[in-house]
Scaffold this motif. Structure first.
Motif, PDB file in Angstrom:
ATOM      1  N   ALA A 181       0.817  -1.351   0.139  1.00 17.62           N
ATOM      2  CA  ALA A 181       0.302   0.131   0.169  1.00 17.62           C
ATOM      3  C   ALA A 181       1.026   1.013  -0.020  1.00 17.62           C
ATOM      4  O   ALA A 181       2.166   0.977   0.507  1.00 17.62           O
ATOM      5  N   THR A 182       0.992   2.037  -0.542  1.00 16.78           N
ATOM      6  CA  THR A 182       0.974   3.912  -0.401  1.00 16.78           C
ATOM      7  C   THR A 182       0.368   4.992  -0.357  1.00 16.78           C
ATOM      8  O   THR A 182      -1.115   4.966  -0.961  1.00 16.78           O
ATOM      9  N   ARG A 183       1.251   5.490  -0.235  1.00 16.11           N
ATOM     10  CA  ARG A 183       0.888   7.203   0.214  1.00 16.11           C
ATOM     11  C   ARG A 183       1.430   8.051   0.042  1.00 16.11           C
ATOM     12  O   ARG A 183       2.359   7.954   0.521  1.00 16.11           O
ATOM     13  N   TYR A 184       1.159   8.432  -0.644  1.00 15.98           N
ATOM     14  CA  TYR A 184       2.125  10.756  -0.725  1.00 15.98           C
ATOM     15  C   TYR A 184       1.093  11.466  -0.849  1.00 15.98           C
ATOM     16  O   TYR A 184      -0.064  11.704  -0.884  1.00 15.98           O
ATOM     17  N   ARG A 185       1.384  11.899  -0.416  1.00 17.23           N
ATOM     18  CA  ARG A 185       1.509  13.397   0.517  1.00 17.23           C
ATOM     19  C   ARG A 185       2.348  14.625  -0.645  1.00 17.23           C
ATOM     20  O   ARG A 185       2.840  14.299  -1.290  1.00 17.23           O
ATOM     21  N   ALA A 186       1.677  15.761  -0.331  1.00 21.05           N
ATOM     22  CA  ALA A 186       2.218  16.963  -0.682  1.00 21.05           C
ATOM     23  C   ALA A 186       3.971  17.074  -0.511  1.00 21.05           C
ATOM     24  O   ALA A 186       4.169  16.121   0.482  1.00 21.05           O
ATOM     25  N   GLY A 187       4.464  17.494  -1.536  1.00 21.07           N
ATOM     26  CA  GLY A 187       6.002  16.682  -1.071  1.00 21.07           C
ATOM     27  C   GLY A 187       6.308  15.208  -2.196  1.00 21.07           C
ATOM     28  O   GLY A 187       7.544  15.490  -2.674  1.00 21.07           O
ATOM     29  N   ASP A 188       5.619  14.650  -1.862  1.00 19.55           N
ATOM     30  CA  ASP A 188       6.660  13.160  -2.157  1.00 19.55           C
ATOM     31  C   ASP A 188       6.491  13.243  -3.989  1.00 19.55           C
ATOM     32  O   ASP A 188       5.347  13.674  -4.205  1.00 19.55           O
ATOM     33  N   PHE A 189       6.921  11.590  -4.365  1.00 15.60           N
ATOM     34  CA  PHE A 189       7.656  11.759  -5.180  1.00 15.60           C
ATOM     35  C   PHE A 189       7.984  10.508  -5.391  1.00 15.60           C
ATOM     36  O   PHE A 189       8.709   9.751  -4.749  1.00 15.60           O
ATOM     37  N   LEU A 190       8.499   9.878  -7.133  1.00 17.59           N
ATOM     38  CA  LEU A 190       9.176   8.841  -7.451  1.00 17.59           C
ATOM     39  C   LEU A 190       9.609   9.358  -8.789  1.00 17.59           C
ATOM     40  O   LEU A 190       8.794   8.849  -9.921  1.00 17.59           O
ATOM     41  N   THR A 191      10.987   9.117  -8.514  1.00 21.39           N
ATOM     42  CA  THR A 191      11.674   9.612 -10.514  1.00 21.39           C
ATOM     43  C   THR A 191      11.442   8.432 -10.922  1.00 21.39           C
ATOM     44  O   THR A 191      11.593   7.421 -10.542  1.00 21.39           O
ATOM     45  N   ALA A 192      12.358   8.923 -12.811  1.00 25.12           N
ATOM     46  CA  ALA A 192      11.964   7.921 -13.493  1.00 25.12           C
ATOM     47  C   ALA A 192      12.743   6.713 -13.403  1.00 25.12           C
ATOM     48  O   ALA A 192      13.543   7.520 -12.711  1.00 25.12           O
ATOM     49  N   HIS A 193      12.481   5.318 -13.893  1.00 20.10           N
ATOM     50  CA  HIS A 193      13.381   4.131 -13.422  1.00 20.10           C
ATOM     51  C   HIS A 193      12.186   3.637 -14.526  1.00 20.10           C
ATOM     52  O   HIS A 193      11.236   3.809 -14.944  1.00 20.10           O
ATOM     53  N   ASP A 194      13.045   2.358 -14.700  1.00 19.03           N
ATOM     54  CA  ASP A 194      12.300   0.754 -15.432  1.00 19.03           C
ATOM     55  C   ASP A 194      11.552   0.310 -14.623  1.00 19.03           C
ATOM     56  O   ASP A 194      11.422  -0.090 -15.395  1.00 19.03           O
ATOM     57  N   ASP A 195      12.107   0.022 -13.650  1.00 13.86           N
ATOM     58  CA  ASP A 195      11.527  -1.266 -12.837  1.00 13.86           C
ATOM     59  C   ASP A 195      12.382  -3.039 -13.402  1.00 13.86           C
ATOM     60  O   ASP A 195      11.758  -3.448 -12.749  1.00 13.86           O
ATOM     61  N   GLY A 196      13.057  -2.663 -14.100  1.00 12.36           N
ATOM     62  CA  GLY A 196      13.602  -3.854 -14.511  1.00 12.36           C
ATOM     63  C   GLY A 196      14.996  -3.781 -13.562  1.00 12.36           C
ATOM     64  O   GLY A 196      16.501  -3.261 -13.673  1.00 12.36           O
ATOM     65  N   VAL A 197      14.919  -4.970 -12.654  1.00  7.88           N
ATOM     66  CA  VAL A 197      16.026  -5.491 -12.562  1.00  7.88           C
ATOM     67  C   VAL A 197      16.223  -7.270 -11.989  1.00  7.88           C
ATOM     68  O   VAL A 197      15.433  -7.676 -12.074  1.00  7.88           O
ATOM     69  N   GLU A 198      17.487  -7.052 -12.606  1.00 10.99           N
ATOM     70  CA  GLU A 198      17.487  -8.872 -12.856  1.00 10.99           C
ATOM     71  C   GLU A 198      17.747  -9.636 -11.004  1.00 10.99           C
ATOM     72  O   GLU A 198      18.172  -9.248 -10.249  1.00 10.99           O
ATOM     73  N   GLY A 199      16.723 -10.569 -12.021  1.00  8.66           N
ATOM     74  CA  GLY A 199      16.371 -11.512 -11.245  1.00  8.66           C
ATOM     75  C   GLY A 199      15.291 -11.290  -9.808  1.00  8.66           C
ATOM     76  O   GLY A 199      14.947 -12.503  -8.838  1.00  8.66           O
ATOM     77  N   LYS A 200      14.714 -10.378 -10.307  1.00 10.82           N
ATOM     78  CA  LYS A 200      13.202  -9.921  -9.480  1.00 10.82           C
ATOM     79  C   LYS A 200      12.425 -10.928 -10.278  1.00 10.82           C
ATOM     80  O   LYS A 200      10.974 -10.177  -9.700  1.00 10.82           O
ATOM     81  N   ASN A 201      12.277 -10.837 -11.483  1.00 12.23           N
ATOM     82  CA  ASN A 201      11.783 -11.796 -12.365  1.00 12.23           C
ATOM     83  C   ASN A 201       9.822 -10.899 -12.535  1.00 12.23           C
ATOM     84  O   ASN A 201       8.893 -11.685 -12.807  1.00 12.23           O
ATOM     85  N   ARG A 202      10.048  -9.441 -12.838  1.00 13.25           N
ATOM     86  CA  ARG A 202       9.132  -8.603 -13.048  1.00 13.25           C
ATOM     87  C   ARG A 202       8.403  -9.093 -14.469  1.00 13.25           C
ATOM     88  O   ARG A 202       9.506  -8.762 -15.299  1.00 13.25           O
ATOM     89  N   LEU A 203       7.157  -9.178 -14.540  1.00  8.97           N
ATOM     90  CA  LEU A 203       7.234  -9.262 -15.773  1.00  8.97           C
ATOM     91  C   LEU A 203       5.858  -8.246 -16.311  1.00  8.97           C
ATOM     92  O   LEU A 203       6.065  -6.743 -17.152  1.00  8.97           O
TER      93      LEU A 203
END
Length: 239
Positions: free
Chosen positions: A146-168
């Protein structure tokens, strides 16, 4: 301990949506849960025991909110400075989180709608939906926080590709009651020229799903945002 059981809204047809996903590699699907179920999850998120999650100087941190309040002011200022400076050129984030998968998989169930979300995401019905939508037989399980973003919160650019995590595929299941686009908090996809190719507002009861890897960010929530961006998010993985 038993709790509520969630289901996908009737009428969702992954085969009909599959051509759009195949073309763009991402999709925004409103009305993914029956309305009463979505409202129950949203209410549960509002009462979540959040931790402050940050990525600063190449390291990830989780602080209990009450612990964060005890950190000396000068240390908090230094942390904020490092967060801002790191975000100018690298991967950085700040938001509130609750590690749903970690708790469920450790056997720490208490019942309730959020655990029901985890169960739905890992049900054969949802996995079959995803396999049909993506024309991909590999999805085997789903993790969730679960996530909650409030004023000032952010997530900068990324592609989620992490070796070994098996993310599809990555997903965001939104439970923000009401939101204006100019409040920020948009799931923004970047193109090769550095433009925003497409962005999704955190629409209540909408599922966003996209292929990994794919460059994206969550834009900073504005100081004048009159609400909190609430969601359940994670990755659909293969064994």
């Amino acid at each position: 301990m038993t709790g509520p059981v969630l289901s996908l809204a009737p009428g969702l047809d992954p085969a009909r949506l599959a051509p759009a996903f195949a073309r763009f590699g991402r999709l925004h699907m409103p009305g993914v849960l029956p309305p009463d179920q979505a409202r129950a999850v949203g209410a549960a998120l509002a009462g979540t025991p959040w931790h402050r999650s940050m990525h600063v100087g190449g390291k990830s941190y989780d602080f209990a909110l009450e612990t964060l309040e005890t950190i000396p002011a000068e240390r908090q200022a230094a942390l904020e400075t490092a967060l801002v400076e790191g975000g100018r050129a690298g991967f950085q984030y700040r938001f509130d989180a609750w590690r749903l998968s970690d708790l469920v998989e450790a056997g720490q169930r208490a019942g309730g709608p959020l655990e029901a979300v985890y169960d739905l995401l890992n049900s054969e019905a949802f996995l079959r939906f995803v396999r049909t939508l993506t024309n991909d037989p590999r999805p085997a399980y789903v993790d969730a926080q679960a996530t909650r973003y409030r004023a000032g919160d952010f997530l900068t650019a990324h592609d989620d590709g992490v070796e070994g995590k098996n993310r599809l595929y990555a997903y965001v299941l939104n439970f923000t009651p009401a939101w204006r686009t100019d409040w920020g908090g948009l799931l923004a996809f970047h193109d090769a020229d550095g433009h925003v190719a497409e962005a999704y507002a955190p629409t209540f009861n909408a599922l966003n799903i996209f292929r990994v890897p794919q460059l994206h960010a969550v834009t900073q929530v504005a100081s004048y945002a009159a609400g909190e961006r609430l969601s359940v998010t994670g990755w659909i993985r293969e064994r």
